[in-house]
Design a protein around this motif. Sequence first.
Motif, PDB file in Angstrom:
ATOM      1  N   ARG A 207       0.818  -1.209   0.000  1.00 58.25           N
ATOM      2  CA  ARG A 207       0.000   0.000   0.000  1.00 58.25           C
ATOM      3  C   ARG A 207       0.853   1.261   0.000  1.00 58.25           C
ATOM      4  NH1 ARG A 207      -4.818  -1.803   4.292  1.00 58.25           N
ATOM      5  NH2 ARG A 207      -5.165  -3.817   3.290  1.00 58.25           N
TER       6      ARG A 207
ATOM      7  N   GLN B 155       5.172   3.868  -4.229  1.00 57.25           N
ATOM      8  CA  GLN B 155       3.782   4.349  -4.027  1.00 57.25           C
ATOM      9  C   GLN B 155       3.793   5.781  -3.494  1.00 57.25           C
ATOM     10  OE1 GLN B 155       1.176   2.354  -4.655  1.00 57.25           O
ATOM     11  NE2 GLN B 155       1.761   0.252  -4.241  1.00 57.25           N
TER      12      GLN B 155
ATOM     13  N   PHE C 220      -1.689   5.727  -2.691  1.00 57.63           N
ATOM     14  CA  PHE C 220      -2.119   5.240  -1.377  1.00 57.63           C
ATOM     15  C   PHE C 220      -3.604   5.547  -1.146  1.00 57.63           C
ATOM     16  CE2 PHE C 220      -2.554   5.768   3.302  1.00 57.63           C
ATOM     17  CZ  PHE C 220      -2.163   4.487   3.695  1.00 57.63           C
TER      18      PHE C 220
ATOM     19  N   TYR D  60      -5.773   3.347  -3.234  1.00 56.55           N
ATOM     20  CA  TYR D  60      -5.813   1.984  -2.690  1.00 56.55           C
ATOM     21  C   TYR D  60      -6.786   1.931  -1.511  1.00 56.55           C
ATOM     22  CZ  TYR D  60      -3.682  -2.586  -1.498  1.00 56.55           C
ATOM     23  OH  TYR D  60      -3.455  -3.917  -1.257  1.00 56.55           O
ATOM     24  N   MET D  61      -6.634   2.894  -0.580  1.00 52.93           N
ATOM     25  CA  MET D  61      -7.421   2.865   0.653  1.00 52.93           C
ATOM     26  C   MET D  61      -8.901   3.145   0.418  1.00 52.93           C
ATOM     27  SD  MET D  61      -5.238   1.856   2.712  1.00 52.93           S
ATOM     28  CE  MET D  61      -6.195   1.885   4.233  1.00 52.93           C
TER      29      MET D  61
END
Length: 361
Positions: free
Chosen positions: A193, A198, A203, A206-207
């Motif tokens: 992540r 990244q 990030f 992704y979250m």
Amino acid sequence: MVIFRQLFDPQSSTYTYLLADAQTGECVLIDPVFEQCGRDASFIRELGLELLWTLETHIHADHVTGAWLLKQRLGSKIAVCAETGATDADRLLGHGDKIAFGDHFLEVRATPGHTNGCLTYVTDDKIRAFTGDALLIRGCGRTDFQQGDARTLFHSIKEQIFTLPDNCLLFPGHDYRGAIATSVNEEKRFNPRIGGEQNEIDFVGYMSNLSLPHPKQMDIAVPANLCCGRLAEDKIPAEPTWAHLNLTFAGIWEITSHSLEECSGKLQIIDVREPEEFMGSLGHIADAVLIPLGELAKRVGELRKEEPVVAVCRSGARSAQATLILRKAGFEQVAKLSGGMLRWQASGHRVVGGFDYDAGL
Ligand SMILES: N[C@@H](CCC(=O)N[C@@H](CS)C(=O)NCC(=O)O)C(=O)O
Ligand SMILES: [Fe+2]
């Protein structure tokens, strides 16, 4: 020298950490779990340690903290991040604070993002850090509840955790896959992540797309943790001596399948499922007597009050009810089998009957 121990709660996959000064015996416990207070208290007593502080990494959404119960049992004090707004703490912590035990201390770093009140505790020699759920092994805490925020978490990890020495060992609040610890270097390189190349946009993307279901205990855990795990009536039941039992936050005594097997023969086991379940696929425990929950109140006369009773069901819900019925009927030594027949069978304990899936029956 520092004594360091990592303890695990299989129900919530939570790690609890004990750190003690070997010379003075003063110790702290990070993230104790309510149901494991008996274990933690006996462990601390056995090692001859004095528990000064229980330290929370954050307000947990998946289990209740053991902070308040340990305070009652061992006289420890409770510390939690000021941002949480929690009541019943003895000390409200902020970035830069130090928590001393013997000749050692933990440095407090604010690492919000999973929740607004997340802290990372770093040992004075920077050899270990306890990241709570800010950084997990090859993962990180979700950011979709309790004032979570992915951007904030990104900066917390980069600026407060990844700035620790590369060889600093990181100990998370949970691991769901059996890993125990990691290092700053490892997570900088391999965390899917936030490691490698990244950036903040990667990030946050992704979250925002994790789509995880909420933790099962969230509605009970969050309010309970906002008062540091304090029991409603301030009544702490005396610890039973007839077996190693865990107290649940709901006030029910539980026995693990392992302890039940050790005690068998010295207590009465009642199976409160229906007859077809008793004879069904999960089988039943050899010494168990079948008394379906609906019949228990009128059949308590069949049980001996002077001998402990353990109630068993499929998953552990009906047996909790059974312990309440037994208590009402004047039984004092009662507990339920934690996780019911499902866990009993999954842990490989012997059953009578049951279907042999391997044989294709
Ligand atoms: N399945 C667990 C909840 C797992 C969970 O949501 N854990 C939180 C920590 S409180 C998390 O941040 N998980 C991150 C992840 O699984 O990637 C339960 O029902 O208790
Ligand atoms: Fe969490």
